[in-house]
Design an enzyme around this catalytic site. Structure first.
Site, PDB file in Angstrom:
ATOM      1  CG  HIS A  12       0.396   2.826  -0.076  1.00 12.55           C
ATOM      2  ND1 HIS A  12      -0.408   2.542  -1.069  1.00 12.55           N
ATOM      3  CD2 HIS A  12       0.417   4.190  -0.051  1.00 12.55           C
ATOM      4  CE1 HIS A  12      -1.021   3.816  -1.542  1.00 12.55           C
ATOM      5  NE2 HIS A  12      -0.498   4.750  -0.925  1.00 12.55           N
ATOM      6  CB  ALA A  16       0.402  -5.346  -1.654  1.00 11.04           C
ATOM      7  N   GLY A  48      -8.477   2.108   8.983  1.00 12.16           N
ATOM      8  CA  GLY A  48      -8.949   1.219   9.791  1.00 12.16           C
ATOM      9  C   GLY A  48      -8.829  -0.069   9.379  1.00 12.16           C
ATOM     10  CG  ASP A  72      -4.987   3.309  -1.052  1.00  8.41           C
ATOM     11  OD1 ASP A  72      -4.443   3.676  -2.088  1.00  8.41           O
ATOM     12  OD2 ASP A  72      -5.422   2.167  -0.981  1.00  8.41           O
ATOM     13  CG  LEU A 106      -8.892  -3.677   0.180  1.00 10.21           C
ATOM     14  CD1 LEU A 106      -7.478  -3.279   1.360  1.00 10.21           C
ATOM     15  CD2 LEU A 106     -10.031  -2.796   0.430  1.00 10.21           C
ATOM     16  N   GLY A 108      -8.530   0.396  -3.280  1.00 11.25           N
ATOM     17  CA  GLY A 108      -8.303   1.767  -2.826  1.00 11.25           C
ATOM     18  C   GLY A 108      -9.271   1.915  -1.506  1.00 11.25           C
TER      19      GLY A 108
END
Length: 142
Positions: A12, A16, A48, A72, A106, A108
């Site tokens: 990812h 983060a 997006g 995700d 968030l 996911g």
């Protein structure tokens, strides 16, 4: 150090993470590192929302063969918008975004891979073959 011990995938990318800095590129610097004689792959959430289109372009242009598209997506995928219990956690589905209920954090995504491929293609203008390879060939090579 992780790459020298066998790691080949950045999970990812940009999600983060500490910010990129011109004097200390951190993990982002691995995209173009000449220190290792192997392909470094990186997963990119192209829904997006998780990763800005400019950042997607920078990553894809820096290391196109290393792009691994991921969604995700989590257990709320396929559920209608609203609040759902997933185990002990209450999540709120809004479009393709999933939040810890009653927060802006968030939790996911509920994006599908075909949508992520389309978003990656739109954001990077990399061409259909490159976008499809990022969703199929490159993950198989990790």
């Amino acid at each position: 150090e992780a790459v020298s011990k066998g790691a080949s995938l950045i999970t990812h990318l940009f999600n983060a993470m500490l910010p990129f800095h011109h004097r200390d590129p951190g993990i982002v610097g691995l995209l173009t590192s000449l220190k290792f004689n192997k392909q470094i792959y990186y997963s990119l959430i192209s829904d997006g929302w998780h990763t800005h289109e400019t950042v997607q372009r920078i990553a894809q242009k820096s290391n196109p063969e290393g792009t691994v598209l991921v969604t995700d997506s989590m257990a709320a995928m396929g559920l209608c918008e609203g609040t759902h219990m997933l185990g002990d956690i209450s999540v709120e589905v809004k479009g393709t975004r999933t939040y810890v209920a009653c927060t802006n954090s968030l939790a996911g995504s509920v994006a599908k891979m075909d949508g992520c491929v389309r978003e990656f293609l739109r954001a990077t203008a990399c061409g259909i073959p490159a976008a499809l390879e990022a969703a199929s060939l490159h993950p198989a090579m990790v």
